[in-house]
Design a protein around this motif. Structure first.
Motif, PDB file in Angstrom:
ATOM      1  N   SER A  52      19.496  25.136   8.237  1.00 32.48           N
ATOM      2  CA  SER A  52      18.296  24.302   8.117  1.00 32.48           C
ATOM      3  C   SER A  52      17.286  24.642   9.206  1.00 32.48           C
ATOM      4  O   SER A  52      16.071  24.727   8.942  1.00 32.48           O
ATOM      5  CB  SER A  52      18.678  22.822   8.188  1.00 32.48           C
ATOM      6  OG  SER A  52      19.560  22.476   7.145  1.00 32.48           O
ATOM      7  N   TYR A  55      15.724  28.047   8.497  1.00 30.41           N
ATOM      8  CA  TYR A  55      14.780  27.960   7.384  1.00 30.41           C
ATOM      9  C   TYR A  55      13.481  27.276   7.816  1.00 30.41           C
ATOM     10  O   TYR A  55      12.387  27.684   7.437  1.00 30.41           O
ATOM     11  CB  TYR A  55      15.396  27.201   6.219  1.00 30.41           C
ATOM     12  CG  TYR A  55      14.471  27.071   5.028  1.00 30.41           C
ATOM     13  CD1 TYR A  55      14.289  28.138   4.158  1.00 30.41           C
ATOM     14  CD2 TYR A  55      13.760  25.888   4.805  1.00 30.41           C
ATOM     15  CE1 TYR A  55      13.424  28.032   3.071  1.00 30.41           C
ATOM     16  CE2 TYR A  55      12.883  25.780   3.727  1.00 30.41           C
ATOM     17  CZ  TYR A  55      12.730  26.852   2.865  1.00 30.41           C
ATOM     18  OH  TYR A  55      11.869  26.749   1.805  1.00 30.41           O
ATOM     19  N   ALA A  56      13.623  26.212   8.624  1.00 34.24           N
ATOM     20  CA  ALA A  56      12.437  25.472   9.054  1.00 34.24           C
ATOM     21  C   ALA A  56      11.570  26.289  10.010  1.00 34.24           C
ATOM     22  O   ALA A  56      10.334  26.199   9.986  1.00 34.24           O
ATOM     23  CB  ALA A  56      12.862  24.171   9.724  1.00 34.24           C
ATOM     24  N   LYS A  60       7.626  31.746   6.023  1.00 37.84           N
ATOM     25  CA  LYS A  60       7.928  31.851   4.590  1.00 37.84           C
ATOM     26  C   LYS A  60       7.195  33.062   3.994  1.00 37.84           C
ATOM     27  O   LYS A  60       5.982  33.199   4.155  1.00 37.84           O
ATOM     28  CB  LYS A  60       7.492  30.564   3.864  1.00 37.84           C
ATOM     29  CG  LYS A  60       8.056  29.287   4.497  1.00 37.84           C
ATOM     30  CD  LYS A  60       9.578  29.311   4.532  1.00 37.84           C
ATOM     31  CE  LYS A  60      10.148  28.023   5.114  1.00 37.84           C
ATOM     32  NZ  LYS A  60       9.925  27.918   6.556  1.00 37.84           N
ATOM     33  N   VAL A  71      15.884  26.340  -1.462  1.00 36.51           N
ATOM     34  CA  VAL A  71      16.658  26.269  -0.214  1.00 36.51           C
ATOM     35  C   VAL A  71      16.806  24.841   0.299  1.00 36.51           C
ATOM     36  O   VAL A  71      17.910  24.391   0.615  1.00 36.51           O
ATOM     37  CB  VAL A  71      16.036  27.185   0.864  1.00 36.51           C
ATOM     38  CG1 VAL A  71      16.776  27.011   2.188  1.00 36.51           C
ATOM     39  CG2 VAL A  71      16.085  28.645   0.417  1.00 36.51           C
ATOM     40  N   PRO A  72      15.713  24.058   0.402  1.00 42.69           N
ATOM     41  CA  PRO A  72      15.883  22.687   0.906  1.00 42.69           C
ATOM     42  C   PRO A  72      16.836  21.854   0.049  1.00 42.69           C
ATOM     43  O   PRO A  72      17.643  21.088   0.588  1.00 42.69           O
ATOM     44  CB  PRO A  72      14.454  22.116   0.859  1.00 42.69           C
ATOM     45  CG  PRO A  72      13.568  23.310   0.893  1.00 42.69           C
ATOM     46  CD  PRO A  72      14.299  24.364   0.127  1.00 42.69           C
ATOM     47  N   TYR A  73      16.755  22.028  -1.266  1.00 44.76           N
ATOM     48  CA  TYR A  73      17.634  21.251  -2.149  1.00 44.76           C
ATOM     49  C   TYR A  73      19.101  21.679  -1.995  1.00 44.76           C
ATOM     50  O   TYR A  73      20.005  20.850  -1.976  1.00 44.76           O
ATOM     51  CB  TYR A  73      17.174  21.415  -3.602  1.00 44.76           C
ATOM     52  CG  TYR A  73      15.756  20.947  -3.844  1.00 44.76           C
ATOM     53  CD1 TYR A  73      15.466  19.588  -3.973  1.00 44.76           C
ATOM     54  CD2 TYR A  73      14.707  21.854  -3.923  1.00 44.76           C
ATOM     55  CE1 TYR A  73      14.168  19.157  -4.189  1.00 44.76           C
ATOM     56  CE2 TYR A  73      13.412  21.434  -4.126  1.00 44.76           C
ATOM     57  CZ  TYR A  73      13.144  20.079  -4.265  1.00 44.76           C
ATOM     58  OH  TYR A  73      11.854  19.656  -4.474  1.00 44.76           O
ATOM     59  N   LEU A  75      20.478  23.059   0.612  1.00 48.16           N
ATOM     60  CA  LEU A  75      20.977  22.602   1.908  1.00 48.16           C
ATOM     61  C   LEU A  75      21.221  21.092   1.910  1.00 48.16           C
ATOM     62  O   LEU A  75      22.159  20.607   2.540  1.00 48.16           O
ATOM     63  CB  LEU A  75      19.989  22.974   3.011  1.00 48.16           C
ATOM     64  CG  LEU A  75      19.902  24.475   3.345  1.00 48.16           C
ATOM     65  CD1 LEU A  75      18.804  24.720   4.371  1.00 48.16           C
ATOM     66  CD2 LEU A  75      21.236  24.991   3.866  1.00 48.16           C
ATOM     67  N   LEU A  76      20.377  20.347   1.203  1.00 47.31           N
ATOM     68  CA  LEU A  76      20.556  18.898   1.127  1.00 47.31           C
ATOM     69  C   LEU A  76      21.863  18.558   0.402  1.00 47.31           C
ATOM     70  O   LEU A  76      22.651  17.738   0.882  1.00 47.31           O
ATOM     71  CB  LEU A  76      19.368  18.257   0.407  1.00 47.31           C
ATOM     72  CG  LEU A  76      19.470  16.734   0.166  1.00 47.31           C
ATOM     73  CD1 LEU A  76      19.554  15.998   1.497  1.00 47.31           C
ATOM     74  CD2 LEU A  76      18.287  16.246  -0.667  1.00 47.31           C
TER      75      LEU A  76
END
Length: 452
Positions: A52, A55-56, A60, A71-73, A75-76
């Motif tokens: 995370s 990625y943050a 991008k 990716v965010p989904y 990782l969530l």
């Protein structure tokens, strides 16, 4: 032929585990597995946080109007699943099916993440086959090795291999995927072309690493089980022997043979319950054993507190040594300090019994010091560590003589002087009695009697 196959299996897999493991050994291994599950769950939490953060913080490379950013989904979902797994691990309630599901879920999420790259970056499916993210499968496979169960490592490797083959098949068969196949390595590296050999190499690498890890775990697990079994046996051994003797047996660098011994300077302490023989004939068996256990538990704690080693229990007698099992320069001083505390403990125990409406008990303590032989006696099927020497014989004779002296604590004048040289400062009054005739001892013996 059978013998050769057995030797090959032993070389590959390690020593065989003989027989069914005792329940306590299985319980010890289960506790280790629970700790491994907690560790795995925390590593997964670390992976989520690391991915995370990367990625943050990373720039991008896909366009702002990209139709899908998975990716965010991913990782969530993975983070929530990991928190559930961590909670179950701390509860110690992680069923096998959930662990297997976790293994497959790890790989499924990773493969989904890789698959989504071509959509996210608006490229043909062959684009994701070059994603370095595939290397993460080795992290997830290695993570399963923490549990010391080859099954989950094999499942992780199989999931990764099958997952990659599915991604490869998707890329090859989608639309004009067959046209994307090449046999030119340079063209493969410089374009979106697919080199089947390179993709199969990845699968083979995953499979080989998985098999090697699984083999390592099988060998390590056998070693773990044997080690736990030996540690449990050593713990059990310490219940039948003093900790010092148990340590000598379990940590011995060579096979202990009968007849091996060492000469040492040591002090011998003998404890005895006065009137126990008569009492054992008058009281019920369970009451006698209960009394004996209570007496021994209280006396042994005091002896061990001062560095003494229990050599053996002789009915109501306790034979202890100072400086025999573990050499020390203050063996006589330690022994007399123990005698002082034993006398106090025995008096307190007797008072407690009277307060409970029971008969008072008197305990005698005698000691002697000098050169002894400490070693193993018996035969190859039954060994026993013991002490031999004049101080042992003298302590036994002083135990009988203590009745004549009407004393609960008796030592020799020679031992008292030696103890003082070793730093002993009497906390109780010691009455000298010189020239005493002790049965079985030639000449006379100078004694010191403990007085409250």
């Amino acid at each position: 032929m059978i013998g050769m196959w057995t030797a090959i299996k032993r070389t590959i897999l390690g020593d065989k585990i003989d027989g069914k493991l005792p329940a306590r050994v299985q319980a010890a291994i289960a506790r280790q597995q629970i700790q491994s599950e907690i560790l795995i769950a925390w590593v997964q939490v670390f992976i989520v946080i690391t991915f995370s953060s990367l990625y943050a913080l990373s720039p991008k490379t896909f366009s702002a109007d990209a139709m899908f950013a998975p990716v965010p989904y991913a990782l969530l979902v993975y983070g929530l699943f990991t928190l559930l797994r961590l909670t179950l691990a701390y509860w110690g309630k992680v069923p096998a099916w959930f662990i297997a599901l976790s293994v497959v879920a790890d790989m499924a999420l990773l493969m989904f993440l890789i698959w989504s790259f071509h959509i996210q970056y608006q490229q043909p499916p062959s684009f994701y086959l070059k994603a370095p993210t595939l290397l993460y499968v080795f992290i997830f496979i290695a993570l399963r090795a923490l549990r010391f169960e080859a099954t989950y490592v094999l499942l992780a490797g199989a999931s990764a291999a099958v997952g990659w083959l599915i991604l490869l098949g998707y890329a090859v068969h989608l639309e004009d995927g067959m046209a994307q196949i090449t046999r030119n390595y340079v063209e493969f590296t410089m374009s979106h072309k697919i080199l089947l050999g390179a993709e199969f190499d990845k699968v083979i690498s995953i499979v080989v690493v998985t098999l090697i890890l699984a083999l390592v775990i099988v060998r390590a697990r056998r070693l773990l089980i044997n080690s736990v079994a030996q540690a449990t046996a050593a713990e059990d051994l310490s219940r039948f022997f003093s900790p010092e003797i148990a340590a000598q047996i379990t940590h011995s660098e060579s096979w202990i043979e009968p007849g091996t011994g060492e000469g040492r300077q040591a002090a011998i302490l003998h404890c005895d319950l006065q009137g126990f023989t008569k009492l054992s004939m008058e009281k019920p068996a369970n009451e006698v054993i209960s009394l004996l256990a209570e007496y021994q538990s209280r006396m042994v704690l005091v002896i061990q507190k001062h560095g003494g080693t229990i050599d053996k229990f002789l009915g109501d007698g306790i034979l202890a040594t100072f400086g025999a099992a573990v050499t020390t320069e203050c063996y006589a001083a330690d022994c007399l300090r123990a005698m002082e505390d034993l006398d106090k403990e025995a008096a307190a125990w007797s008072e407690e019994r009277v307060a409970e409406g029971k008969d008072p008990m008197t305990v005698r303590f005698v000691s002697a010091a000098g050169p002894i032989i400490f070693g193993a006696v018996g035969d190859s099927s039954r060994l026993e560590y013991t002490v031999i020497g004049e101080p042992v014989n003298l302590a036994a004779k002083l135990d009988k003589h203590a009745k004549d002296e009407k004393a609960t604590g008796v030592t020799t004048r020679e031992m008292l002087e030696l103890a003082k040289e070793q730093g002993y400062a009497p906390q109780t009054r010691l009455e000298p009695r010189e020239g005493r005739h002790v049965d079985g001892v030639s000449g006379t013996v100078d004694l010191a009697i403990f007085r409250a």
